[in-house]
Design a protein around this motif. Structure first.
Motif, PDB file in Angstrom:
ATOM      1  N   VAL A 100       0.656  -1.207   0.002  1.00 45.78           N
ATOM      2  CA  VAL A 100       0.028  -0.006   0.044  1.00 45.78           C
ATOM      3  C   VAL A 100       0.825   1.148   0.065  1.00 45.78           C
ATOM      4  O   VAL A 100       0.668   2.170  -0.875  1.00 45.78           O
ATOM      5  CB  VAL A 100      -1.057  -0.023   1.144  1.00 45.78           C
ATOM      6  CG1 VAL A 100      -1.605   1.321   1.353  1.00 45.78           C
ATOM      7  CG2 VAL A 100      -2.190  -1.012   0.992  1.00 45.78           C
ATOM      8  N   ALA A 143      -5.467   1.678  -0.396  1.00 47.45           N
ATOM      9  CA  ALA A 143      -5.430   1.389   0.790  1.00 47.45           C
ATOM     10  C   ALA A 143      -6.798   0.645   1.414  1.00 47.45           C
ATOM     11  O   ALA A 143      -6.686   0.048   2.391  1.00 47.45           O
ATOM     12  CB  ALA A 143      -5.356   2.579   1.647  1.00 47.45           C
ATOM     13  N   GLY A 203      -3.755   3.738   6.622  1.00 47.93           N
ATOM     14  CA  GLY A 203      -2.916   3.314   5.593  1.00 47.93           C
ATOM     15  C   GLY A 203      -2.940   4.298   4.234  1.00 47.93           C
ATOM     16  O   GLY A 203      -1.793   4.499   3.631  1.00 47.93           O
TER      17      GLY A 203
END
Length: 184
Positions: free
Chosen positions: A86, A93, A112
């Motif tokens: 990611v 994400a 994320g």
């Protein structure tokens, strides 16, 4: 009387065998005396005859093992690999959602996404002709505070910058799920 009747259709090589039905029906639960089968090779169990009641052995907790279990290490490795993908921009994400606890998935995905944006900004500030260094893992430190929970601290590097990532995984319904993710 024969034990099997052989019949074959004319012109066919296949043989059909009919076997007689066994003489006995299977035993039922409502029968008064159960049928006991013994053999000469069966061991005899010596049960105590109306002696003092023996207390069952105490239930022992599983021994505490230093370090994390193998299953927990595998779950951490899988989650770290997904987070690095990611951060490098190879995955969205939103893919973190399937490894997060449903009640905490929005927070995990938001962290994320914020980390991926910071990594993308770092890549954009570099010279366009220079090769963009990917985010890499330097070190992973695990801690299992209790059975079914694992906390990890990960040191990440990209170019000349060092980052830190911390997360917690918990065992829910036989699968590890992230409950907290923090990328610094």
């Amino acid at each position: 009387m024969r034990s099997a009747v052989e019949m074959a259709p004319t012109g066919s090589g296949a043989t059909i065998r009919l076997r007689p039905v066994p003489r006995y029906e299977p035993p039922f639960d409502d029968e008064a005396t159960p049928q006991v089968w013994t053999s000469s090779r069966q061991l005899t169990l010596e049960w105590p005859a109306d002696g003092p009641a023996v207390a069952p052995p105490p239930i022992l907790e599983p021994p505490v093992v230093a370090g994390a279990s193998g299953d927990a290490k595998l779950a951490v490795r899988r989650f770290v690999r997904l987070c690095v993908e990611v951060l490098n921009g190879f995955r969205p994400a939103a893919h973190l959602r399937r490894l997060a606890l449903p009640s905490q998935a929005a927070d995990v995905v938001a962290q994320g996404l914020a980390g991926a944006r910071r990594a993308a900004d770092l890549r954009k500030t570099r010279q366009p002709s220079a090769r963009r260094p990917p985010v890499g893992v330097i070190k992973v430190v695990l801690c299992e505070p209790r059975a079914g929970a694992i906390e990890a601290a990960v040191t990440l590097v990209t170019g000349d910058r060092t980052w830190a990532m911390a997360f917690r995984l918990e065992l829910h319904q036989q699968s590890w799920a992230a409950t907290t993710l923090l990328i610094i």
